[in-house]
Design a protein around this motif. Structure first.
Motif, PDB file in Angstrom:
ATOM      1  N   SER A  35       0.837  -1.202   0.000  1.00  0.00           N
ATOM      2  CA  SER A  35       0.000   0.000   0.000  1.00  0.00           C
ATOM      3  C   SER A  35       0.874   1.255   0.000  1.00  0.00           C
ATOM      4  CB  SER A  35      -0.989  -0.004   1.171  1.00  0.00           C
ATOM      5  OG  SER A  35      -0.353  -0.237   2.386  1.00  0.00           O
ATOM      6  N   GLU A  36       2.056   1.169   0.623  1.00  0.00           N
ATOM      7  CA  GLU A  36       2.966   2.319   0.522  1.00  0.00           C
ATOM      8  C   GLU A  36       3.321   2.584  -0.946  1.00  0.00           C
ATOM      9  OE1 GLU A  36       6.876   1.825   2.014  1.00  0.00           O
ATOM     10  OE2 GLU A  36       7.403   3.890   1.517  1.00  0.00           O
ATOM     11  N   ASP A  37       3.642   1.480  -1.683  1.00  0.00           N
ATOM     12  CA  ASP A  37       3.938   1.630  -3.114  1.00  0.00           C
ATOM     13  C   ASP A  37       2.767   2.261  -3.852  1.00  0.00           C
ATOM     14  OD1 ASP A  37       6.325   0.484  -2.648  1.00  0.00           O
ATOM     15  OD2 ASP A  37       5.818  -1.489  -3.472  1.00  0.00           O
ATOM     16  N   ALA A  38       1.537   1.821  -3.496  1.00  0.00           N
ATOM     17  CA  ALA A  38       0.351   2.343  -4.176  1.00  0.00           C
ATOM     18  C   ALA A  38       0.234   3.850  -3.979  1.00  0.00           C
ATOM     19  CB  ALA A  38      -0.898   1.630  -3.659  1.00  0.00           C
ATOM     20  N   GLY A  48      -4.445  -0.152  -6.361  1.00  0.00           N
ATOM     21  CA  GLY A  48      -3.222  -0.614  -5.724  1.00  0.00           C
ATOM     22  C   GLY A  48      -3.475  -1.177  -4.334  1.00  0.00           C
ATOM     23  N   LEU A  49      -4.405  -0.547  -3.599  1.00  0.00           N
ATOM     24  CA  LEU A  49      -4.732  -1.036  -2.258  1.00  0.00           C
ATOM     25  C   LEU A  49      -5.456  -2.371  -2.335  1.00  0.00           C
ATOM     26  CD1 LEU A  49      -5.825   2.284  -0.533  1.00  0.00           C
ATOM     27  CD2 LEU A  49      -3.625   1.120  -0.457  1.00  0.00           C
ATOM     28  N   THR A  50      -6.312  -2.531  -3.363  1.00  0.00           N
ATOM     29  CA  THR A  50      -6.978  -3.815  -3.557  1.00  0.00           C
ATOM     30  C   THR A  50      -5.944  -4.913  -3.750  1.00  0.00           C
ATOM     31  OG1 THR A  50      -8.639  -2.568  -4.758  1.00  0.00           O
ATOM     32  CG2 THR A  50      -8.806  -4.959  -4.838  1.00  0.00           C
ATOM     33  N   VAL A  51      -4.936  -4.624  -4.575  1.00  0.00           N
ATOM     34  CA  VAL A  51      -3.873  -5.609  -4.799  1.00  0.00           C
ATOM     35  C   VAL A  51      -3.175  -5.939  -3.484  1.00  0.00           C
ATOM     36  CG1 VAL A  51      -1.645  -5.969  -5.890  1.00  0.00           C
ATOM     37  CG2 VAL A  51      -3.507  -4.981  -7.198  1.00  0.00           C
ATOM     38  N   ALA A  52      -2.906  -4.908  -2.669  1.00  0.00           N
ATOM     39  CA  ALA A  52      -2.253  -5.140  -1.381  1.00  0.00           C
ATOM     40  C   ALA A  52      -3.083  -6.089  -0.519  1.00  0.00           C
ATOM     41  CB  ALA A  52      -2.038  -3.813  -0.656  1.00  0.00           C
TER      42      ALA A  52
END
Lengths: 330, 305
Positions: free
Chosen positions: A206-209, A243-247
């Motif tokens: 989530s940081e990456d997102a 991106g958070l969904t992926v996390a």
């Protein structure tokens, strides 16, 4: 007399001609040699190049080969419950009559157990992980990030049995004395251990997102007079949603597949949990416990491989979901 | 006109209090985020101190070097040996294959069907749960090849498990090398392979080493994939054997096995000691990864970090 200088001249000319010829041929032969040396080297490095490409491609093909063999083999072995033993698929999925000695392979208890502990982990660990991800990307000063990042890497590095051991010696006694649970083992213990184990995954993804969002979003939001918290909740969270969904999905994938840490604290009782602190079992824990004692080719072994196949299918489905979520981002 | 004039100051007043409220919420939320982040560090510190507190009394030279026994007083010497043995064996297989695949994907493969299939395969392989990988190893190495429980079977299973992570590490390390280096090398007449071997890999060696050592730490602590492939026992007569075709219980498995199945009276002492040794090894791998990575980067590129 007049002939002599002529001949002399001629021979002189001839001499010059010979000399030029010799020099030329000498130069030419040397040139040919260096040329051939260069072309030999070039041929050699071209050959090396071809060999290298093929070896490297072979390594890449091996990756495809490995996953293909794995899927085919597990699909073959995992469907024997249904093809060889004629146990119906719907009973495997929805019946809770589990007695492999008497050809009953209803795995609903374990499937429920897996879903419950995973759900617990993602409900507790997911928001926490995203919050720390926001903190790292938007709030943390450089020095704090320098402490936090290695700490998160260490949390990833701690082996799952050590988490299990911590759960066993720290968490289970705590739950035994402070909750209604008589033994301390159960759904809650497994869920808490798992939520700590998925934290690093959720935090770093989530940081990456958040970091991948353009600065202009933040500038625009700030220019409109919003506070940092309004910017995070109103602008950044919706923009980073894929991106958070992926996390979260990869956190779920990690939790679903975890075996030993869960097995050490879940209580290993093959019944539906009668509450959040009650003992139960999951797909992975059942495989860990029963596989060693299952005779090769028995119904019990087939059912355990069916559970493994189910886990594999869930993992594959999650990977496809990740792809789908990322495609939505464009 | 009159109503507009009278409403203007009140609107400003309300927006002032709105600003104050929004700033308060912002400060509160920031505080909560700080507490959450700090709690992660506290959690880790608690774990480390607790494991040291539990295991410190178990550690002794005798515990670290002697063999496990059925009665009280056993050690973990052969288990530590097996952990390193399987680790080295796994790296021998994993490093060349994943370096090759990573270099191919990053330097050679053009975007297209083949590359996406390889990428997707690697991603799929990465999500296979370790217990499922263990059962696959059981099918292939124990049942199909009839090896029984062997260190080699365990190492090959771990190779499959860790391959995708190392392919990814390789790709990221290569991607961090600036294209200008490649262009300069090609411009001097080097072939692509020469460029990779003499220019790109030396520049990426620091990141590669960091990644490999971190993955080595994971291999050291892996359990679920090894239970049904490397087995749960050490040879009583030759605990320190070099032969890969023998069952090899690692330290991580020993920690699980002593608690869950075996009947030795001093389970807690052995367990606490094993957990602490595992933790110390993980700390060591993490520190080594950082030090080796930055030292190699400096050595080969002259840049720090």
């Amino acid at each position: 007399m007049s002939d002599v200088p002529k001949t002399d001249n001629r021979s002189h000319r001839q001499g010059i001609g010979e000399a030029t010829q010799v020099v030329a041929s000498l130069w030419f032969s040397v040139g040919k040699e260096t040329l051939s040396v260069i072309s030999l080297q070039a041929a050699k490095s071209h050959r090396n190049e071809r060999i290298a490409v093929n070896v490297l491609r072979g390594a890449a093909v091996f990756v495809i080969f490995a996953i293909a063999v794995l899927i085919v083999y597990l699909a073959f072995e995992g469907t024997k419950t249904f093809s060889v033993d004629k146990f119906p698929v719907w009973k495997f999925l929805f019946s809770s009559d589990y007695d492999p000695g008497n050809n009953l392979g209803g795995s609903a208890v374990f499937i429920t157990g897996t879903l419950l502990v995973t759900g617990f982990a993602i409900v507790v660990g997911g928001p926490f992980g995203i919050a720390v991800g926001v903190f790292l990307s938007e709030v943390a000063p450089a020095r704090m990030a320098q402490i936090l990042k290695p700490a998160i890497e260490l949390l990833v590095g701690i082996p799952s049995v050590v988490y299990g051991w911590l759960g066993l010696t720290l968490l289970v006694p705590f739950l035994r004395t402070h909750t209604s649970s008589p033994s301390g083992f159960g759904l809650a213990a497994a869920g808490i251990v798992l939520s700590i184990m998925i934290l690093p995954t959720v935090i770093s993804l989530s940081e990456d997102a958040f970091r991948s969002l353009p600065v202009s979003l933040r500038e625009g939001s700030m220019a409109l007079g919003s506070t940092r918290w309004q910017m995070i909740t109103g602008v950044l969270l919706p923009s980073a949603s894929s991106g958070l969904t992926v996390a979260l999905i990869l956190g779920i994938a990690r939790a679903i597949g975890e075996a030993l840490a869960v097995q050490m604290v879940i209580g290993n009782s093959s019944q539906f949990p009668r509450g959040i602190f009650a003992p139960t079992a999951s797909l992975t824990t059942e495989i860990v416990i029963d596989m060693g004692g299952a005779p090769q080719g028995s119904f019990q072994e087939h059912v355990l491989f069916s559970m493994a196949l189910l886990l594999l299918l869930i993992a594959m489905a999650l990977i496809l979901l990740v792809r789908f979520a990322l495609r939505g981002r464009g | 006109m009159a109503s507009a004039a009278s409403s203007a100051p009140s609107r400003r007043l309300s927006s002032n209090s709105g600003v104050r409220l929004r700033r308060l919420i912002d400060a509160l939320a920031t505080g909560v985020l700080w507490i959450m982040a700090a709690s992660i560090i506290c959690l880790l510190a608690t774990f480390i101190m607790y494991l040291f507190y539990l295991g410190f009394h178990s550690l002794s030279w005798q515990f670290l070097t002697s063999a496990p026994t059925q009665s009280a007083g056993g050690g973990i010497g052969p288990e530590i040996y097996n952990s390193f043995y399987i680790l080295v064996l796994t790296l021998i297989f994993t490093v060349p294959i994943s370096l090759g695949a990573g270099i191919y994907l990053q330097e050679y493969a053009r975007p297209g069907l083949f590359r996406s299939v390889v990428q997707f395969s690697a991603e799929s392989l990465a999500t296979v749960p370790s217990i499922v990988m263990g059962l696959f190893g059981l099918l292939i190495f124990v049942f199909y090849f009839h090896w029984g429980f062997t260190a080699l079977g365990g190492a090959l299973t771990l190779t499959l498990l860790n391959l995708p992570a190392l392919v990814r590490v390789t790709q990221e390390a290569l991607a961090s090398v600036p294209d200008s280096l490649r262009e300069a090398s090609i411009g001097l007449g080097a072939t692509k392979w020469q460029t990779i071997m003499r220019t790109v890999l030396p520049s990426a060696i620091g990141r590669l080493t960091t990644g490999i050592v971190l993955i080595a730490g994971r291999i050291f602590g892996e359990t679920a994939a090894l239970i049904f492939t490397a087995g749960l026992s050490v040879s009583a007569n030759h605990p320190y054997e070099l032969n890969p075709f023998r069952s090899a219980e690692t330290l991580a498995i020993h920690l699980w096995y002593t608690h869950s199945e075996s009947v030795i009276p001093d389970v807690d002492r052995v367990g606490n000691g094993s957990a602490l040794v595992l933790l110390i090894m993980v700390l060591a791998f993490n520190i080594a990864a950082r030090l080796a990575g930055s030292a190699l980067t400096k050595r080969f590129t002259g840049r720090s970090s």
